[in-house]
Design a protein around this motif. Structure first.
Motif, PDB file in Angstrom:
ATOM      1  N   TYR A   1       0.809  -1.220   0.000  1.00 45.84           N
ATOM      2  CA  TYR A   1       0.000   0.000   0.000  1.00 45.84           C
ATOM      3  C   TYR A   1       0.848   1.277   0.000  1.00 45.84           C
ATOM      4  CZ  TYR A   1      -4.136  -2.842   0.870  1.00 45.84           C
ATOM      5  OH  TYR A   1      -5.156  -3.758   0.756  1.00 45.84           O
ATOM      6  N   GLY A   2       2.157   1.152  -0.143  1.00 46.67           N
ATOM      7  CA  GLY A   2       3.020   2.321  -0.236  1.00 46.67           C
ATOM      8  C   GLY A   2       3.236   3.042   1.068  1.00 46.67           C
ATOM      9  N   LEU A   3       2.970   2.378   2.196  1.00 46.16           N
ATOM     10  CA  LEU A   3       3.115   3.028   3.500  1.00 46.16           C
ATOM     11  C   LEU A   3       4.563   3.106   3.958  1.00 46.16           C
ATOM     12  CD1 LEU A   3       0.053   1.464   5.373  1.00 46.16           C
ATOM     13  CD2 LEU A   3       0.201   3.675   4.239  1.00 46.16           C
ATOM     14  N   ASN A   4       5.448   2.400   3.254  1.00 49.59           N
ATOM     15  CA  ASN A   4       6.878   2.465   3.584  1.00 49.59           C
ATOM     16  C   ASN A   4       7.605   3.577   2.833  1.00 49.59           C
ATOM     17  OD1 ASN A   4       6.803   0.338   5.408  1.00 49.59           O
ATOM     18  ND2 ASN A   4       7.206  -1.220   3.855  1.00 49.59           N
ATOM     19  N   ASP A   5       6.920   4.185   1.876  1.00 49.38           N
ATOM     20  CA  ASP A   5       7.539   5.269   1.105  1.00 49.38           C
ATOM     21  C   ASP A   5       7.736   6.494   1.996  1.00 49.38           C
ATOM     22  OD1 ASP A   5       7.469   3.701  -1.152  1.00 49.38           O
ATOM     23  OD2 ASP A   5       5.542   4.504  -1.860  1.00 49.38           O
ATOM     24  N   PRO A   6       8.716   7.347   1.669  1.00 46.26           N
ATOM     25  CA  PRO A   6       8.875   8.608   2.420  1.00 46.26           C
ATOM     26  C   PRO A   6       7.586   9.425   2.381  1.00 46.26           C
ATOM     27  CG  PRO A   6      10.752   8.221   0.988  1.00 46.26           C
ATOM     28  CD  PRO A   6       9.735   7.183   0.617  1.00 46.26           C
TER      29      PRO A   6
ATOM     30  N   PRO B   1       6.904  12.635   1.876  1.00 47.21           N
ATOM     31  CA  PRO B   1       6.664  13.500   0.711  1.00 47.21           C
ATOM     32  C   PRO B   1       6.222  12.714  -0.525  1.00 47.21           C
ATOM     33  CG  PRO B   1       8.705  14.122   1.807  1.00 47.21           C
ATOM     34  CD  PRO B   1       8.267  12.838   2.429  1.00 47.21           C
ATOM     35  N   VAL B   2       6.767  11.498  -0.696  1.00 47.65           N
ATOM     36  CA  VAL B   2       6.384  10.659  -1.838  1.00 47.65           C
ATOM     37  C   VAL B   2       4.924  10.226  -1.698  1.00 47.65           C
ATOM     38  CG1 VAL B   2       6.808   8.485  -3.042  1.00 47.65           C
ATOM     39  CG2 VAL B   2       8.742   9.858  -2.217  1.00 47.65           C
ATOM     40  N   GLN B   3       4.554   9.807  -0.476  1.00 53.84           N
ATOM     41  CA  GLN B   3       3.159   9.410  -0.229  1.00 53.84           C
ATOM     42  C   GLN B   3       2.203  10.578  -0.489  1.00 53.84           C
ATOM     43  OE1 GLN B   3       2.233   7.161   3.373  1.00 53.84           O
ATOM     44  NE2 GLN B   3       4.418   6.763   3.695  1.00 53.84           N
ATOM     45  N   TYR B   4       2.608  11.760  -0.028  1.00 56.86           N
ATOM     46  CA  TYR B   4       1.769  12.954  -0.203  1.00 56.86           C
ATOM     47  C   TYR B   4       1.609  13.302  -1.681  1.00 56.86           C
ATOM     48  CZ  TYR B   4       0.371  17.876   0.043  1.00 56.86           C
ATOM     49  OH  TYR B   4      -0.281  19.072  -0.137  1.00 56.86           O
ATOM     50  N   GLY B   5       2.711  13.243  -2.428  1.00 59.48           N
ATOM     51  CA  GLY B   5       2.653  13.549  -3.857  1.00 59.48           C
ATOM     52  C   GLY B   5       1.774  12.559  -4.608  1.00 59.48           C
TER      53      GLY B   5
END
Length: 308
Positions: A52-57, A59-63
């Motif tokens: 689910y992309g929860l490990n991404d930084p 700012p990356v998740q926000y973008g």
């Protein structure tokens, strides 16, 4: 008029951007995780978070979040694996909308009648009784009224079903509970406006021409007293939808409010953020329509708005 509408539209987009941003970061500040199941090992949680992309930084998740929201993609639900947020929400819009419409109809009809009667019978026991009812209706929380209605009219008297969703009978008690605040607000405004309108010169002229009391009240006075109510109806309609969060849970109605509560309990971030943005969109869209309608009714408003 076009310039006025475009300016309001820009404000609407900015507001939604702020709401989306605030919602995203508030979700990140919430304690716990969507995947707190003790049965999951650390490796399994890592895999799910990666999925689910929860490990991404952050700012990356926000973008990614803003990019997806801009295209109408709110992602997949954490609570229902493999089911998109849109698929989860769409079937629930109908019940919430139906209850909201019934509540607004009940609130408007009762509010207008109470307001007119209170204004015509100003400073009499009828006026005082209507005022007491309005204060009571606006003071008692809708969920308390819902429980009382459910207990007395469903459990004791057994006129209405206790809970569920299978026809109009299941919508009456929730609609009454939600309409109480609308009734009280409309009644107070109508009373105030009617008292002012009834003392106007054109009402005196209408009476002097021999018009019946009903024609003077509903054909002249009420029509002008309703104009300021336009600014109330829109926000109150959205307020009913957001106020249905607990009502739908109490009556077991499969609406947006019920899903919102379930999602908060499960930390289902995508659904929570989607519903928050949905409610915010409804609110600002209604305000946009009200602004435009008011600008049409009173040209001075759009002239003043263009100068700001």
């Amino acid at each position: 008029m076009l310039k006025y509408a475009l300016k309001r539209l820009v404000y609407m987009i900015i507001t939604l951007f702020i709401v989306a941003t605030a919602t995203f970061f508030l979700m990140k500040l919430m304690p716990g995780s969507p995947f707190n199941d003790e049965k999951l090992s650390a490796e399994q949680k890592q895999i799910v978070n990666e999925k689910y992309g929860l490990n991404d930084p952050l700012p990356v998740q926000y973008g990614n979040y803003l990019k997806n929201v801009a295209t109408g993609d709110f992602g997949n639900s954490f609570q229902y694996d493999g089911k998109t947020v849109t698929e989860l929400i769409m079937p629930r819009i109908g019940p919430s909308t139906e209850i909201g419409i019934y509540a607004m109809i009940i609130g408007l009809i009762l509010g207008i009648l109470l307001g007119v009667i209170a204004a015509v019978k100003q400073n009499t026991w009828t006026d005082y009784l209507a005022t007491i009812f309005s204060v009571f209706a606006i003071s008692i929380p809708s969920f308390v009224l819902a429980v009382l209605l459910q207990y007395y009219l469903s459990v004791k008297v057994q006129i209405f079903p206790v809970a569920g969703w299978d026809g109009i009978m299941y919508a009456i008690l929730p609609a009454i509970a939600l309409s109480a605040g609308v009734t009280a607000t409309i009644a107070r405004y109508i009373r105030s406006e009617m008292i002012e309108v009834l003392s106007s010169d054109y009402i005196t002229l209408a009476k002097a021409k021999g018009n019946s009391t009903s024609k003077v009240l509903f054909g002249h006075a009420l029509r002008n007293a309703l104009i300021p109510i336009i600014t109330l109806i829109g926000p109150m309609t959205v307020g009913i939808l957001t106020g249905a969060l607990t009502i739908e849970t109490i009556f077991g109605i499969p609406g947006l409010g019920d899903q919102f509560v379930r999602s908060i309990q499960m930390n289902d971030y995508p659904v929570i953020m989607a519903l928050t943005i949905f409610y915010s969109f409804l609110f600002v869209a209604v305000l946009l329509v009200v602004d435009i309608l008011y600008g049409i009714i009173d040209p001075r408003i759009r002239v003043q708005g263009g100068k700001n």
